[in-house]
Design a protein around this motif. Structure first.
Motif, short mmCIF file in Angstrom:
data_model
loop_
_atom_site.label_atom_id
_atom_site.label_comp_id
_atom_site.label_asym_id
_atom_site.label_seq_id
_atom_site.Cartn_x
_atom_site.Cartn_y
_atom_site.Cartn_z
N LEU A 1 34.89 40.71 34.21
CA LEU A 1 34.36 39.42 34.67
C LEU A 1 35.44 38.35 34.71
O LEU A 1 35.45 37.50 35.62
N PHE A 2 36.35 38.39 33.74
CA PHE A 2 37.45 37.42 33.77
C PHE A 2 38.34 37.67 34.99
O PHE A 2 38.73 36.73 35.70
N ALA A 3 38.66 38.93 35.25
CA ALA A 3 39.49 39.26 36.41
C ALA A 3 38.79 38.83 37.70
O ALA A 3 39.44 38.34 38.63
N GLY A 4 37.46 38.99 37.75
CA GLY A 4 36.72 38.54 38.92
C GLY A 4 36.81 37.04 39.11
O GLY A 4 36.95 36.54 40.23
N ARG A 5 36.73 36.31 38.01
CA ARG A 5 36.83 34.85 38.10
C ARG A 5 38.22 34.42 38.55
O ARG A 5 38.37 33.48 39.35
N MET A 6 39.26 35.10 38.07
CA MET A 6 40.62 34.76 38.48
C MET A 6 40.85 35.07 39.96
O MET A 6 41.53 34.32 40.67
N MET A 7 40.26 36.18 40.44
CA MET A 7 40.38 36.51 41.85
C MET A 7 39.75 35.42 42.70
O MET A 7 40.31 34.98 43.71
N VAL A 8 38.57 34.94 42.29
CA VAL A 8 37.89 33.90 43.04
C VAL A 8 38.71 32.61 43.03
O VAL A 8 38.82 31.92 44.05
N SER B 1 30.42 31.47 51.75
CA SER B 1 29.97 30.11 51.43
C SER B 1 30.25 29.88 49.95
O SER B 1 30.46 30.84 49.19
N ARG B 2 30.25 28.64 49.54
CA ARG B 2 30.50 28.36 48.12
C ARG B 2 29.41 28.97 47.25
O ARG B 2 29.68 29.41 46.13
N GLY B 3 28.22 29.03 47.75
CA GLY B 3 27.14 29.61 46.98
C GLY B 3 27.29 31.11 46.77
O GLY B 3 26.63 31.68 45.89
N SER B 4 28.14 31.74 47.57
CA SER B 4 28.35 33.19 47.44
C SER B 4 29.46 33.55 46.46
O SER B 4 29.66 34.73 46.18
N LEU B 5 30.18 32.54 45.94
CA LEU B 5 31.30 32.84 45.05
C LEU B 5 30.90 33.64 43.82
O LEU B 5 31.64 34.57 43.43
N PRO B 6 29.77 33.35 43.17
CA PRO B 6 29.38 34.20 42.02
C PRO B 6 29.20 35.66 42.41
O PRO B 6 29.55 36.56 41.64
N ALA C 1 41.93 32.40 42.80
CA ALA C 1 43.12 32.61 43.62
C ALA C 1 42.80 32.52 45.11
O ALA C 1 43.61 32.02 45.90
N PHE C 2 41.63 33.00 45.51
CA PHE C 2 41.29 33.07 46.94
C PHE C 2 40.08 32.21 47.29
O PHE C 2 39.41 32.46 48.28
N GLU C 3 39.82 31.19 46.49
CA GLU C 3 38.60 30.40 46.67
C GLU C 3 38.45 29.86 48.08
O GLU C 3 37.38 29.99 48.70
N ARG C 4 39.49 29.23 48.61
CA ARG C 4 39.36 28.62 49.93
C ARG C 4 39.04 29.67 50.99
O ARG C 4 38.19 29.46 51.86
N LYS C 5 39.70 30.81 50.92
CA LYS C 5 39.46 31.87 51.90
C LYS C 5 38.04 32.44 51.75
O LYS C 5 37.38 32.74 52.75
N LEU C 6 37.60 32.62 50.51
CA LEU C 6 36.27 33.19 50.29
C LEU C 6 35.17 32.23 50.74
O LEU C 6 34.16 32.66 51.31
N VAL C 7 35.36 30.93 50.49
CA VAL C 7 34.37 29.95 50.94
C VAL C 7 34.32 29.94 52.46
O VAL C 7 33.24 29.84 53.07
N HIS C 8 35.48 30.05 53.10
CA HIS C 8 35.51 30.09 54.56
C HIS C 8 34.81 31.34 55.08
O HIS C 8 34.06 31.28 56.06
N ALA C 9 35.05 32.47 54.44
CA ALA C 9 34.48 33.73 54.90
C ALA C 9 32.98 33.82 54.64
O ALA C 9 32.23 34.42 55.42
#
Length: 223
Positions: A39-46, A58-63, A48-56
């Motif tokens: 879970l910690f590694a998952g949080r660090m990945m998010v 949505s912010r609500g999908s980050l969890p 690191a790539f937050e802007r790209k993941l939100v673009h791909a």
């Protein structure tokens, strides 16, 4: 116009890291398959790539992205966990770094059961984001997938210690080059340049295509 640049320490083969001051409260170890580590590694990945993941998506999908990545770290072979470095500060998880080497594609295979429970739109966005990944790591190269430090533990030298550990790992694998991709306006570029890394090559791609895939208009650099 978008640029991608390649950086390695001083434009030279990876040097033998010099003895650094005692890390004190910082230790670096391999990731394990425990839920806390994943879970910690998952949080660090998010992070690191937050802007790209939100673009791909949505912010609500980050969890969901965090949990999906954490699931992908379950029940892997020992070599897989040795590609994931985890830093602890006074016993608390503080940062992570993921490395990839030539021939690691089998080791990092995607598994259907790990996929995030996303809708069609988010799925298409993630597929576009995956298309932006550079495939194939040359022999003798260690590629840093990402390096992230928890916001609560920054400015404590943890990033430098993680990078130094990554360089030592690269030497053990017989690598002479380290590289990574980063947008030109990402402050991480300044961090790596401050550690002696430099731009070696530039690749220009389609700006609109890059925006669709990653949400990045400006130059992503290969460091």
């Amino acid at each position: 116009m978008t640029e991608v640049c390649k950086i390695q320490p001083g434009g030279r083969p990876v040097p033998e890291p010099t003895d650094s001051p005692s890390p004190g409260p910082v230790i670096v170890r391999y990731l394990t398959g425990t839920e806390d580590d994943r879970l910690f590694a998952g949080r660090m990945m998010v992070e690191a790539f937050e802007r790209k993941l939100v673009h791909a998506t949505s912010r609500g999908s980050l969890p969901d992205m965090r949990d999906s990545y954490a699931n992908s770290l379950r029940e892997r072979p020992p070599e897989f966990y040795e590609r994931h470095l985890l830093a602890e500060y006074n016993g608390e998880k503080a940062g992570s770094c993921v490395l990839r080497y030539h021939g690691d594609s089998e080791l990092f295979q995607d598994r259907e059961e790990d996929m995030a429970p996303v809708g069609c739109t988010d799925f298409c966005g993630l597929e576009l984001l995956n298309k932006s990944r550079k495939e194939g790591i040359p022999t003798g190269t260690c590629s840093i997938n990402h390096l992230a430090v928890d916001s609560c533990f920054r400015r404590k030298g943890i990033g430098k210690i993680l990078l130094n550990t990554a360089e030592k790992d690269a030497l053990r694998h017989g690598c002479s080059v380290m590289d990574l991709w980063v947008a030109s306006n990402n402050k991480a570029r300044l961090f790596f340049e401050g550690q002696g890394y430099m731009v070696l090559e530039t690749d220009t791609g389609c700006c609109c295509g890059l925006w669709c895939m990653t949400g990045v208009w400006v130059s992503p650099f290969l460091l």
